[in-house]
Scaffold this active site. Structure first.
Site, PDB file in Angstrom:
ATOM      1  N   SER A  97       0.892  -1.036   0.285  1.00 55.47           N
ATOM      2  CA  SER A  97       0.058  -0.444   0.253  1.00 55.47           C
ATOM      3  C   SER A  97       1.200   1.324   0.031  1.00 55.47           C
ATOM      4  O   SER A  97       1.689   2.065   1.002  1.00 55.47           O
ATOM      5  CB  SER A  97      -0.701  -0.384   1.115  1.00 55.47           C
ATOM      6  OG  SER A  97      -1.678  -0.828   1.337  1.00 55.47           O
ATOM      7  N   LYS A 173      -7.942   1.674  -2.753  1.00 58.38           N
ATOM      8  CA  LYS A 173      -6.623   0.752  -1.686  1.00 58.38           C
ATOM      9  C   LYS A 173      -6.977   2.053  -0.473  1.00 58.38           C
ATOM     10  O   LYS A 173      -7.260   1.783   1.160  1.00 58.38           O
ATOM     11  CB  LYS A 173      -5.590   0.311  -1.477  1.00 58.38           C
ATOM     12  CG  LYS A 173      -5.219   0.130   0.126  1.00 58.38           C
ATOM     13  CD  LYS A 173      -5.434  -1.263   0.978  1.00 58.38           C
ATOM     14  CE  LYS A 173      -5.176  -1.209   1.845  1.00 58.38           C
ATOM     15  NZ  LYS A 173      -3.817  -2.346   2.188  1.00 58.38           N
ATOM     16  N   LYS A 242       0.743   4.976   8.575  1.00 59.41           N
ATOM     17  CA  LYS A 242       1.000   5.708   7.014  1.00 59.41           C
ATOM     18  C   LYS A 242      -0.111   5.570   6.271  1.00 59.41           C
ATOM     19  O   LYS A 242      -0.370   7.000   5.468  1.00 59.41           O
ATOM     20  CB  LYS A 242       2.126   4.418   6.544  1.00 59.41           C
ATOM     21  CG  LYS A 242       2.553   5.006   5.130  1.00 59.41           C
ATOM     22  CD  LYS A 242       2.381   3.961   4.146  1.00 59.41           C
ATOM     23  CE  LYS A 242       1.812   2.186   4.316  1.00 59.41           C
ATOM     24  NZ  LYS A 242       1.536   1.222   3.317  1.00 59.41           N
TER      25      LYS A 242
END
Length: 292
Positions: A97, A173, A242
């Site tokens: 990701s 995502k 993150k």
């Protein structure tokens, strides 16, 4: 389905995903920065590659699942990286990701340097989904490349959805993480409220099953929150933060207001500052793991 495969990043997600490929009879060459972590995969029949370049030379489809942009860039473009072993006709499938704009940039760079295609394919479903092969995977990239890897990816997933061009999988995502990150914070608050009010929070998943509040996170995480359970780990707080920071960067670029996501991100940041990076520290909001 006979194409040789590679997998770089044998961690919480990479190991069970690799094991599913091996269980399907595929030839898989693996590499991890910490070599010891490849031992379980090697015991199951994987082949140890000579660095990322060696994996790329051995495989037609190279899977990648790493922590962040810096790790991905180093594995692909650093000395001995995938780009050195890549060639036209090979495809890199990145399950990491990272930010959509980094994906677009990396995809073009890999294509320019060695002719290898790049499919961004971040996953949702956590460690249980990786173990059971029920992951939801969102793909970005050229349609031909996505279709070329579909049968292989479906050995590890229940869904593999092509969302659009390079970077679109990563954007999808981030939308997923908006929902998951906010849900985790809300579940922790509900768990603590139940306990503070004298209600057995462990019964919430049963009581709410089938209703509008029901969800996979509710059923999976509330029992862990109630018990203060961190093992086995299902993820790391720093990884969620993150992703939420990447969401906020994209939101600024697109002018999208995200008040709930911003609050969730700062909650994670506070908890990680107090509790460390090694677990989903959002549990500390629950009744038995309070922050005073």
């Amino acid at each position: 389905m006979s194409a040789p495969l590679g997998y770089i990043g044998i961690g919480l997600m990479g190991l069970p995903m690799t094991r599913r490929l091996l269980a399907a009879g595929r030839t898989v060459t693996v590499w991890n920065r910490t070599t010891e972590k490849t031992a379980p995969a090697l015991a199951d029949g994987a082949i140890l590659g000579d660095g990322p370049a060696g994996v790329a030379r051995a495989a037609d489809i190279v899977c990648l699942c790493l922590t962040d942009t810096r790790a991905v860039e180093a594995a692909v473009f650093g000395p001995g990286g995938v780009a050195e072993g890549g060639a036209a006709g090979k495809i890199l499938v990145d399950f990491s990701s990272i930010a959509p704009d980094d994906t677009v940039r990396f995809r073009q760079r890999l294509l320019d340097e060695c002719g290898m295609e790049w499919v961004d394919a971040p996953v949702s479903g956590g460690v249980p989904g990786a173990e059971q092969g029920t992951l939801a995977i969102m793909a970005g990239g050229e349609a031909s490349a996505v279709e070329a890897v579909r049968e292989t990816v479906m050995l590890m997933a229940a869904r593999f959805t092509h969302m659009g061009p390079s970077g679109a999988g990563q954007t999808a995502k981030l939308c997923n993480q908006v929902i998951v990150g906010c849900t985790m914070a809300v579940l922790a608050e509900a768990t603590r409220l139940a306990e503070d009010a004298g209600v057995d929070a462990a019964r919430l998943p049963e009581a709410l099953a089938g209703g509008f509040a029901d969800s996979i996170p509710l059923q999976l995480f509330v029992p862990r929150m109630v018990a203060g359970q961190h093992e086995p780990p299902l993820g790391h707080g720093h990884t969620m933060l993150k992703d939420l920071d990447n969401v906020r960067t994209l939101a600024r670029e697109t002018g999208t207001p995200l008040p709930m996501t911003s609050l969730a991100a700062e909650t994670f940041r506070l908890l990680l500052a107090r509790g460390g990076n090694d677990a989903l520290e959002i549990y500390k909001l629950s009744a038995r793991k309070r922050l005073d």
